[in-house]
Write a protein that holds these residues in place. Structure first.
Motif, PDB file in Angstrom:
ATOM      1  N   PRO A  26     -77.505  55.378  -3.055  1.00 56.67           N
ATOM      2  CA  PRO A  26     -78.921  55.640  -3.359  1.00 56.67           C
ATOM      3  C   PRO A  26     -79.498  56.812  -2.587  1.00 56.67           C
ATOM      4  O   PRO A  26     -80.474  57.433  -3.040  1.00 56.67           O
ATOM      5  CB  PRO A  26     -79.605  54.324  -2.969  1.00 56.67           C
ATOM      6  N   ASP A  27     -78.937  57.135  -1.436  1.00 57.61           N
ATOM      7  CA  ASP A  27     -79.458  58.225  -0.615  1.00 57.61           C
ATOM      8  C   ASP A  27     -78.868  59.591  -0.976  1.00 57.61           C
ATOM      9  O   ASP A  27     -79.290  60.612  -0.414  1.00 57.61           O
ATOM     10  CB  ASP A  27     -79.193  57.939   0.867  1.00 57.61           C
ATOM     11  N   TYR A  28     -77.896  59.616  -1.881  1.00 61.23           N
ATOM     12  CA  TYR A  28     -77.281  60.888  -2.256  1.00 61.23           C
ATOM     13  C   TYR A  28     -78.293  61.708  -3.054  1.00 61.23           C
ATOM     14  O   TYR A  28     -78.988  61.172  -3.931  1.00 61.23           O
ATOM     15  CB  TYR A  28     -76.020  60.638  -3.076  1.00 61.23           C
ATOM     16  N   PRO A  29     -78.405  63.017  -2.794  1.00 58.28           N
ATOM     17  CA  PRO A  29     -79.491  63.805  -3.396  1.00 58.28           C
ATOM     18  C   PRO A  29     -79.241  64.291  -4.822  1.00 58.28           C
ATOM     19  O   PRO A  29     -79.991  65.129  -5.323  1.00 58.28           O
ATOM     20  CB  PRO A  29     -79.617  64.989  -2.442  1.00 58.28           C
ATOM     21  N   LEU A 185     -75.193  69.343   0.052  1.00 59.82           N
ATOM     22  CA  LEU A 185     -75.882  70.462   0.704  1.00 59.82           C
ATOM     23  C   LEU A 185     -76.723  71.244  -0.300  1.00 59.82           C
ATOM     24  O   LEU A 185     -77.874  71.598  -0.026  1.00 59.82           O
ATOM     25  CB  LEU A 185     -74.871  71.385   1.371  1.00 59.82           C
ATOM     26  N   LEU A 186     -76.139  71.514  -1.474  1.00 60.96           N
ATOM     27  CA  LEU A 186     -76.855  72.279  -2.488  1.00 60.96           C
ATOM     28  C   LEU A 186     -78.005  71.475  -3.086  1.00 60.96           C
ATOM     29  O   LEU A 186     -79.139  71.965  -3.183  1.00 60.96           O
ATOM     30  CB  LEU A 186     -75.880  72.722  -3.581  1.00 60.96           C
ATOM     31  N   ALA A 187     -77.731  70.239  -3.477  1.00 66.79           N
ATOM     32  CA  ALA A 187     -78.759  69.407  -4.108  1.00 66.79           C
ATOM     33  C   ALA A 187     -79.872  69.058  -3.133  1.00 66.79           C
ATOM     34  O   ALA A 187     -81.031  68.876  -3.530  1.00 66.79           O
ATOM     35  CB  ALA A 187     -78.126  68.137  -4.668  1.00 66.79           C
ATOM     36  N   GLY A 188     -79.527  68.971  -1.853  1.00 63.03           N
ATOM     37  CA  GLY A 188     -80.512  68.636  -0.839  1.00 63.03           C
ATOM     38  C   GLY A 188     -81.253  69.828  -0.280  1.00 63.03           C
ATOM     39  O   GLY A 188     -82.003  69.697   0.702  1.00 63.03           O
ATOM     40  N   ASN A 189     -81.057  71.009  -0.917  1.00 69.49           N
ATOM     41  CA  ASN A 189     -81.740  72.242  -0.479  1.00 69.49           C
ATOM     42  C   ASN A 189     -81.463  72.564   0.988  1.00 69.49           C
ATOM     43  O   ASN A 189     -82.348  73.001   1.723  1.00 69.49           O
ATOM     44  CB  ASN A 189     -83.246  72.136  -0.716  1.00 69.49           C
ATOM     45  N   LEU A 190     -80.203  72.346   1.401  1.00 69.62           N
ATOM     46  CA  LEU A 190     -79.817  72.586   2.781  1.00 69.62           C
ATOM     47  C   LEU A 190     -78.996  73.862   2.950  1.00 69.62           C
ATOM     48  O   LEU A 190     -78.474  74.127   4.025  1.00 69.62           O
ATOM     49  CB  LEU A 190     -79.028  71.383   3.325  1.00 69.62           C
ATOM     50  N   LEU A 191     -78.870  74.622   1.868  1.00 66.22           N
ATOM     51  CA  LEU A 191     -78.194  75.914   1.992  1.00 66.22           C
ATOM     52  C   LEU A 191     -78.855  76.915   1.076  1.00 66.22           C
ATOM     53  O   LEU A 191     -79.531  76.565   0.113  1.00 66.22           O
ATOM     54  CB  LEU A 191     -76.692  75.791   1.722  1.00 66.22           C
ATOM     55  N   GLY A 195     -77.393  87.611   0.293  1.00 63.27           N
ATOM     56  CA  GLY A 195     -76.371  88.558  -0.115  1.00 63.27           C
ATOM     57  C   GLY A 195     -75.294  87.800  -0.860  1.00 63.27           C
ATOM     58  O   GLY A 195     -75.546  87.124  -1.837  1.00 63.27           O
ATOM     59  N   GLU A 196     -74.074  87.872  -0.367  1.00 62.00           N
ATOM     60  CA  GLU A 196     -72.978  87.082  -0.936  1.00 62.00           C
ATOM     61  C   GLU A 196     -72.422  86.129   0.115  1.00 62.00           C
ATOM     62  O   GLU A 196     -71.209  85.888   0.162  1.00 62.00           O
ATOM     63  CB  GLU A 196     -71.885  88.001  -1.483  1.00 62.00           C
ATOM     64  N   ARG A 197     -73.314  85.576   0.906  1.00 66.35           N
ATOM     65  CA  ARG A 197     -72.911  84.629   1.945  1.00 66.35           C
ATOM     66  C   ARG A 197     -73.781  83.385   1.837  1.00 66.35           C
ATOM     67  O   ARG A 197     -75.008  83.478   1.734  1.00 66.35           O
ATOM     68  CB  ARG A 197     -73.069  85.273   3.320  1.00 66.35           C
ATOM     69  N   ALA A 198     -73.146  82.209   1.849  1.00 68.79           N
ATOM     70  CA  ALA A 198     -73.869  80.949   1.826  1.00 68.79           C
ATOM     71  C   ALA A 198     -74.251  80.574   3.254  1.00 68.79           C
ATOM     72  O   ALA A 198     -73.389  80.494   4.130  1.00 68.79           O
ATOM     73  CB  ALA A 198     -73.018  79.849   1.196  1.00 68.79           C
ATOM     74  N   VAL A 199     -75.529  80.373   3.479  1.00 70.94           N
ATOM     75  CA  VAL A 199     -76.045  80.032   4.801  1.00 70.94           C
ATOM     76  C   VAL A 199     -76.494  78.578   4.784  1.00 70.94           C
ATOM     77  O   VAL A 199     -77.335  78.185   3.964  1.00 70.94           O
ATOM     78  CB  VAL A 199     -77.215  80.938   5.192  1.00 70.94           C
ATOM     79  N   ILE A 200     -75.924  77.775   5.696  1.00 74.97           N
ATOM     80  CA  ILE A 200     -76.215  76.353   5.751  1.00 74.97           C
ATOM     81  C   ILE A 200     -77.264  76.095   6.814  1.00 74.97           C
ATOM     82  O   ILE A 200     -77.239  76.683   7.894  1.00 74.97           O
ATOM     83  CB  ILE A 200     -74.931  75.553   6.051  1.00 74.97           C
ATOM     84  N   ASP A 201     -78.184  75.205   6.509  1.00 73.67           N
ATOM     85  CA  ASP A 201     -79.244  74.832   7.437  1.00 73.67           C
ATOM     86  C   ASP A 201     -78.636  74.351   8.747  1.00 73.67           C
ATOM     87  O   ASP A 201     -77.766  73.483   8.756  1.00 73.67           O
ATOM     88  CB  ASP A 201     -80.092  73.719   6.811  1.00 73.67           C
TER      89      ASP A 201
END
Length: 219
Positions: A26-29, A185-191, A195-201
């Motif tokens: 249930p907590d999965y985004p 990470l993506l669904a939870g808006n944490l990254l 440019g062409e680099r994925a930045v994680i919170d």
């Protein structure tokens, strides 16, 4: 609010199953809104139906070219309200127009530590190159095959007696761990993509250790 996800498969969909299991929390985004295959006989369709998920088949053989097939897939995804697309063993090259239409909202998992060994036969190529580590990568999809900003990677040691089959099984286990994490990470808006680099919170409420290591080999 949970993000709606569409999963594209061509076969048994083992990574799809890992995403289904994660989304059951249930907590999965993210919620899986659609599982779509280009092959009517794909084994993963039965697994998705067993989980009570909406499924669809867009048979690539019924379309005269890649563009018309991609347009049909795109229409089904949007009809289902999909916001994020996950490729899970989807064995079709997507057109640049389709990829750009889902830019930074479509991710893929590849069985190597990209940018090493794009394409096929990655496990045997890693063994033949004398690598001591192999692994897998979740990345945003770009028009060029197996490129795009890297979200997550897992490193897997290569045993001296490894074969393509034994290494493949161990890497697959790592895939099943990092794909749900990357989607979260993506669904939870944490990254974000810069440019062409994925930045994680940097203030993540999740354990990132699974992104960098996988179980040791036996023997």
């Amino acid at each position: 609010m949970k993000r709606k996800v569409g999963i594209l498969i061509s076969g048994r969909g083992s990574n799809m199953s890992a995403l289904i299991e994660a989304a059951a929390d249930p907590d999965y985004p993210a919620d899986i809104a659609l599982v779509l295959s280009n092959r009517p006989d794909a084994g993963g369709l039965d697994r998705a139906r067993e989980a009570g998920l909406q499924t669809a088949v867009v048979d690539h053989k019924a379309y005269p070219d890649r563009a018309s097939f991609d347009a049909a897939v795109d229409a089904r995804l949007r009809e289902a309200g999909v916001e994020i697309v996950c490729l899970a063993g989807f064995m079709r090259l997507l057109t640049p127009g389709f990829v750009e239409g889902w830019r930074n909202r479509m991710i893929n998992i590849h069985p190597s530590l990209l940018p090493l060994f794009p394409g096929l036969h990655t496990h045997q190529r890693a063994i033949d190159a004398g690598m001591r580590l192999a692994g897998c990568t979740v990345h945003f999809v770009r028009p060029e095959m197996d490129t795009g900003p890297i979200i997550a990677q897992a490193a897997v040691p290569i045993a001296p007696n490894d074969t393509e089959e034994t290494l493949s099984k161990r890497i697959l286990s790592a895939e099943h761990r990092i794909y749900p994490l990357a989607l979260a990470l993506l669904a939870g808006n944490l990254l974000r993509v810069e440019g062409e680099r994925a930045v994680i919170d940097g203030a993540l409420p999740v354990d990132l250790s699974g992104m960098v290591a996988a179980p040791e080999f036996e023997g």
